[in-house]
Design an enzyme around this catalytic site. Structure first.
Site, PDB file in Angstrom:
ATOM      1  CG  ASP A 160      -1.922   1.136   1.183  1.00 40.29           C
ATOM      2  OD1 ASP A 160      -3.050   0.894   0.740  1.00 40.29           O
ATOM      3  OD2 ASP A 160      -1.564   2.254   1.599  1.00 40.29           O
ATOM      4  CG  ASN A 202      -3.776  11.505  -5.933  1.00 38.58           C
ATOM      5  OD1 ASN A 202      -3.011  11.413  -6.884  1.00 38.58           O
ATOM      6  ND2 ASN A 202      -4.535  10.501  -5.520  1.00 38.58           N
ATOM      7  CG  HIS A 229      -6.095  13.561  -9.037  1.00 37.26           C
ATOM      8  ND1 HIS A 229      -6.429  12.549  -8.176  1.00 37.26           N
ATOM      9  CD2 HIS A 229      -6.752  14.662  -8.588  1.00 37.26           C
ATOM     10  CE1 HIS A 229      -7.261  12.991  -7.256  1.00 37.26           C
ATOM     11  NE2 HIS A 229      -7.480  14.285  -7.480  1.00 37.26           N
ATOM     12  CG  ASP A 286      -3.317   8.938 -12.675  1.00 38.28           C
ATOM     13  OD1 ASP A 286      -3.811   8.424 -11.645  1.00 38.28           O
ATOM     14  OD2 ASP A 286      -3.970   9.589 -13.508  1.00 38.28           O
ATOM     15  CD  GLU A 299      -4.491   4.215  -1.844  1.00 36.98           C
ATOM     16  OE1 GLU A 299      -4.850   4.528  -0.699  1.00 36.98           O
ATOM     17  OE2 GLU A 299      -5.206   4.395  -2.848  1.00 36.98           O
TER      18      GLU A 299
END
Length: 406
Positions: A257, A265, A270, A274, A300
């Site tokens: 994680d 973000n 964002h 990504d 994630e």
């Protein structure tokens, strides 16, 4: 005239499939082999049309032009089937046989020997079709559409080899009258039309199968990380557990994680988030073996199921992935935001369900988060303190499989 009209059936069929394959290619222009299929039928149709309607009165030129265009179609088919299956087609040698056959046709027609010309023409076409079938036969992982295509090509090649003998046999039995010629031509056209149609349908089946397979692949692969989607991962994980149970092999599950992903973000945008997902997916892919399986199971969150691997070995691999992630974003050359990852590792217990294994790995991951993040936890505690000494993962797996250190 009647014979020419009957022969016109072949170019009609060929032109229909020429258009069909061109439409298939137009929908996805990256599939050049489909364009080759279109060229195959288009060239065959053009050859027959030239022979019948343009150069029919020129005799020798009509025969040679028909042979060149028809064989160009076979070569296109040979190239297309080879490219689709990742093989190399013997195009240069095959084209050389076409050129040599044209010389034989010229000499035979000049000498007035139609039987020799017919024999050379049909033998060359049958040989190239046979080479295409053999090349396809040696392709691994053939679909039923490939197998049907192989058998159609075998029949087409056999017909090419037998056709001149059948013609000579018919002339011997029934004579060379117009009625016998029309009957024999009708039979040849019918057989050739059926075989070409079956060949086209088999090729269409291969194209459709490709589309279905690609659609399934795209549905099973997360486009951002390049790893399996959650549904695909869980379905294959259960199969992997069943296989491990049957073979009495150890399995381990790593859960990962990305720490504070929401902050990435919010702080960097964002697109930066990504990019982190994509880079981390690439790191996992580069560090796991081909027999292992990795997937993105959440925004994630990631999972790696490792074949023939103990808890300690899996924890070592997780530590290598963690260190690789921690190194990202620390250089000015890196086009990625810095990020860190927490890991939980659990070893599969025989007859345990995937859900139970997942929950134990998830529990270890939760403990890693509680303990401060950016670390590896197993059900025995923090790694390496609770997981054993740090030995390179590759060396451990070499020892497990009895391989040399080099």
């Amino acid at each position: 005239m009647q014979t020419q009209i009957m022969t016109f059936i072949i170019p009609i069929i060929a032109l229909i499939f020429n258009v069909i394959f061109f439409v298939f290619w137009w929908g996805n222009k990256r599939r050049l082999h489909v364009l080759a299929y279109s060229a195959c039928f288009g060239s065959m149709a053009l050859g027959v049309l030239i022979n019948i309607w343009i150069l029919g009165s020129f005799g020798l030129m009509g025969i040679i032009s028909y042979h060149v265009f028809s064989m160009a179609g076979v070569l296109a088919l040979m190239w297309g089937t080879a490219v689709r299956n990742g093989k190399k087609a013997p195009l240069v040698a095959s084209a050389a046989t076409v050129a040599f056959t044209c010389i034989i046709l010229w000499a035979a027609m000049a000498a007035g020997s139609q039987d020799a010309a017919r024999m050379a023409q049909n033998t060359n076409s049958a040989l190239l079709v046979a080479i295409t079938a053999i090349n396809l036969w040696h392709t691994s992982g053939r679909h039923w559409s490939d197998r049907s295509l192989i058998w159609v090509l075998i029949l087409l090649s056999g017909f090419g080899f037998l056709r001149p003998f059948l013609t000579m046999l018919s002339d011997f039995i029934f004579g060379a009258g117009e009625g016998a010629a029309v009957m024999l031509t009708s039979l040849h056209v019918l057989i050739l039309a059926v075989l070409l149609t079956l060949m086209a349908l088999s090729l269409i089946a291969t194209v459709i199968f490709e589309d279905v397979r690609n659609t399934r692949y795209e549905a099973a692969i997360d486009q951002l990380s390049g790893l399996r989607t959650r549904g695909a991962f869980e379905a294959e994980a259960q199969l992997m557990l069943d296989r491990a149970s049957a073979r009495n092999k150890p399995l381990s599950l790593i859960m990962a994680d990305i720490d504070h992903f929401k902050n990435i973000n919010d702080t960097f945008g964002h697109l930066a988030g990504d990019r982190v997902i994509a880079v981390f997916g690439e790191q996992i892919s580069s560090l796991v073996r081909s027999g292992d399986m990795a997937g993105r199971i959440g925004g994630e969150e990631f999972c790696v199921l490792i074949w023939d691997c103990s808890l300690e070995d899996a924890a070592q691999l997780a530590e290598r992935i963690r260190q690789a992630a921690a190194r990202q974003g620390k250089s000015e050359k890196d086009e990625i935001s810095p990020y860190k990852v927490s890991f939980g590792v659990a070893e599969w217990r025989n007859m345990e369900s995937y859900k139970a294994l997942f929950e134990r790995a998830d529990s270890a991951l939760y403990r890693a988060k509680e303990a401060g993040r950016n670390q590896v936890f197993t059900e025995n505690g923090a790694f390496p303190d609770g997981g054993g000494s740090v030995v390179p993962f590759a060396s451990r797996m070499s020892q497990r499989h009895g391989l040399g250190a080099g």
